[in-house]
Motif scaffolding. Structure first.
Motif, PDB file in Angstrom:
ATOM      1  N   LEU A  50     -11.647  -1.506   7.002  1.00 48.11           N
ATOM      2  CA  LEU A  50     -10.940  -2.075   5.870  1.00 48.11           C
ATOM      3  C   LEU A  50      -9.533  -2.448   6.328  1.00 48.11           C
ATOM      4  N   ALA A  51      -9.010  -3.584   5.847  1.00 48.79           N
ATOM      5  CA  ALA A  51      -7.701  -4.029   6.309  1.00 48.79           C
ATOM      6  C   ALA A  51      -6.967  -4.797   5.205  1.00 48.79           C
ATOM      7  N   VAL A  52      -5.643  -4.789   5.292  1.00 52.63           N
ATOM      8  CA  VAL A  52      -4.785  -5.602   4.430  1.00 52.63           C
ATOM      9  C   VAL A  52      -3.683  -6.194   5.293  1.00 52.63           C
ATOM     10  N   SER A  53      -3.177  -7.366   4.897  1.00 56.14           N
ATOM     11  CA  SER A  53      -1.965  -7.901   5.521  1.00 56.14           C
ATOM     12  C   SER A  53      -1.008  -8.306   4.413  1.00 56.14           C
ATOM     13  N   SER A  90      -4.532   7.782   0.551  1.00 56.84           N
ATOM     14  CA  SER A  90      -3.590   7.469   1.615  1.00 56.84           C
ATOM     15  C   SER A  90      -2.706   6.292   1.189  1.00 56.84           C
ATOM     16  N   LYS A  91      -1.432   6.351   1.545  1.00 54.54           N
ATOM     17  CA  LYS A  91      -0.490   5.311   1.122  1.00 54.54           C
ATOM     18  C   LYS A  91       0.213   4.694   2.328  1.00 54.54           C
ATOM     19  N   LEU A  92       0.310   3.375   2.332  1.00 58.40           N
ATOM     20  CA  LEU A  92       1.129   2.699   3.331  1.00 58.40           C
ATOM     21  C   LEU A  92       2.358   2.106   2.647  1.00 58.40           C
ATOM     22  N   HIS A  93       3.448   2.029   3.411  1.00 58.26           N
ATOM     23  CA  HIS A  93       4.696   1.452   2.932  1.00 58.26           C
ATOM     24  C   HIS A  93       5.163   0.433   3.963  1.00 58.26           C
ATOM     25  N   ALA A 127       6.479  -2.992  -0.022  1.00 63.07           N
ATOM     26  CA  ALA A 127       5.160  -2.962  -0.656  1.00 63.07           C
ATOM     27  C   ALA A 127       4.469  -1.644  -0.352  1.00 63.07           C
ATOM     28  N   LYS A 128       3.818  -1.105  -1.368  1.00 61.73           N
ATOM     29  CA  LYS A 128       3.054   0.137  -1.212  1.00 61.73           C
ATOM     30  C   LYS A 128       1.602  -0.134  -1.589  1.00 61.73           C
ATOM     31  N   ILE A 129       0.680   0.252  -0.709  1.00 59.61           N
ATOM     32  CA  ILE A 129      -0.749   0.002  -0.913  1.00 59.61           C
ATOM     33  C   ILE A 129      -1.505   1.288  -0.642  1.00 59.61           C
ATOM     34  N   LEU A 130      -2.366   1.665  -1.579  1.00 62.36           N
ATOM     35  CA  LEU A 130      -3.129   2.910  -1.471  1.00 62.36           C
ATOM     36  C   LEU A 130      -4.597   2.601  -1.185  1.00 62.36           C
ATOM     37  N   TRP A 142      -3.124  -2.004  -5.259  1.00 61.72           N
ATOM     38  CA  TRP A 142      -2.055  -2.870  -4.758  1.00 61.72           C
ATOM     39  C   TRP A 142      -1.449  -3.572  -5.968  1.00 61.72           C
ATOM     40  N   SER A 143      -0.289  -3.125  -6.398  1.00 61.06           N
ATOM     41  CA  SER A 143       0.350  -3.676  -7.586  1.00 61.06           C
ATOM     42  C   SER A 143       0.618  -5.172  -7.440  1.00 61.06           C
TER      43      SER A 143
END
Length: 261
Positions: free
Chosen positions: A184-187, A49-52, A193-196, A80-81
């Motif tokens: 699970l979470a990211v901020s 799954s990818k978030l943008h 930014a793209k995070i998978l 997360w690059s």
């Protein structure tokens, strides 16, 4: 101490106990648009799954997984690059009610009692708005460079959260999370930014009680079930030993299925 049956962190020692291998369980996990900031677009049509994160000025935005974890042990992989992290990049876990948006550049994940975050730029652990230590513990500011792939290990048997990079477990980051349901979470603050995220492996088993462990040990002493009748013990204990259901582990949730090799 008796090892947990077929469930825990491979090759990692926690609380002095060598963990056994995970069972082959896969939980389809993606980012959840309903538990994420409006500035985040999510594509769950593919795995991972990818978030943008959109280019929102003076904004910090949080995303959560669609799966919450309250039992068992689980590994989730986040990609997360380093070029897409910006000034504030945090990964960790949160409760469902954690804030999803802030009108400033900040470490949003970890800013309240309902979230726990690892600032992967500065190697700091954050909870309830406070920096609670370095992570990894033996690293100081900026010394440890966090690679693109980060594995988050959510162990709700012990109530601990930790991370693994380049095949190395970095140690427990947070503890005291038993009896909670965490996501699970990211901020993030960086525009575009793209995070998978993808579920790696895990199990939903819980530790056996002392009674069940004793029963399992006794069952291992007999070759055939009919031998239980000849054990020099009471009829009640014989029935206990013969009942296989007592040692059955928790059934897998409906949203799980065997992971393919």
């Amino acid at each position: 101490m008796v090892p947990l049956p077929n469930c825990s962190l491979t090759g990692i020692r926690l609380e002095g106990m060598e963990r056994n291998k995970y069972t082959g369980v896969y939980i389809r996990t993606g980012w959840d648009p309903d538990k994420s900031s409006p500035n985040i677009r999510i594509n769950n049509d593919e795995v991972p799954s990818k978030l943008h994160r959109e280019s929102a000025v003076f904004s910090t935005d949080l995303a959560m997984s669609d799966t919450g974890f309250s039992k068992g042990s689980h590994i989730l992989d986040v990609k997360w690059s380093t070029k897409m992290r910006g000034s504030h990049a945090v990964i960790g876990v949160a409760l469902a009610e954690a804030p999803k948006h802030a009108t400033s550049y900040t470490n949003l994940l970890g800013s309240t009692e309902s979230s726990w975050g690892w600032d992967i730029n500065n190697n700091k652990l954050i909870h309830n708005g406070q920096t609670i230590g370095n992570y990894p513990k033996d690293k100081v500011d900026g010394v440890f460079e966090v690679p693109k792939k980060i594995s988050c290990i959510i162990d709700m048997i012990t109530g601990t959260i930790g991370f693994k990079t380049n095949g190395e477990y970095l140690g427990d980051a947070f503890s005291g999370l038993k009896h909670k349901t965490v996501f699970l979470a990211v901020s993030a603050v960086r525009g575009d930014a793209k995070i998978l995220v993808a579920y790696n492996k895990g199990c939903n088993n819980t530790p056996l009680s002392l009674q069940d462990l004793s029963k399992l040990t006794l069952r291992n002493q007999v070759t055939f079930a009919e031998q239980i009748d000849h054990l020099p013990t009471s009829p009640g204990l014989k029935r206990l030993i013969a009942d296989k259901s007592i040692t059955d582990l928790d059934s897998i949730d409906e949203n799980t299925h065997p992971q393919s090799d």
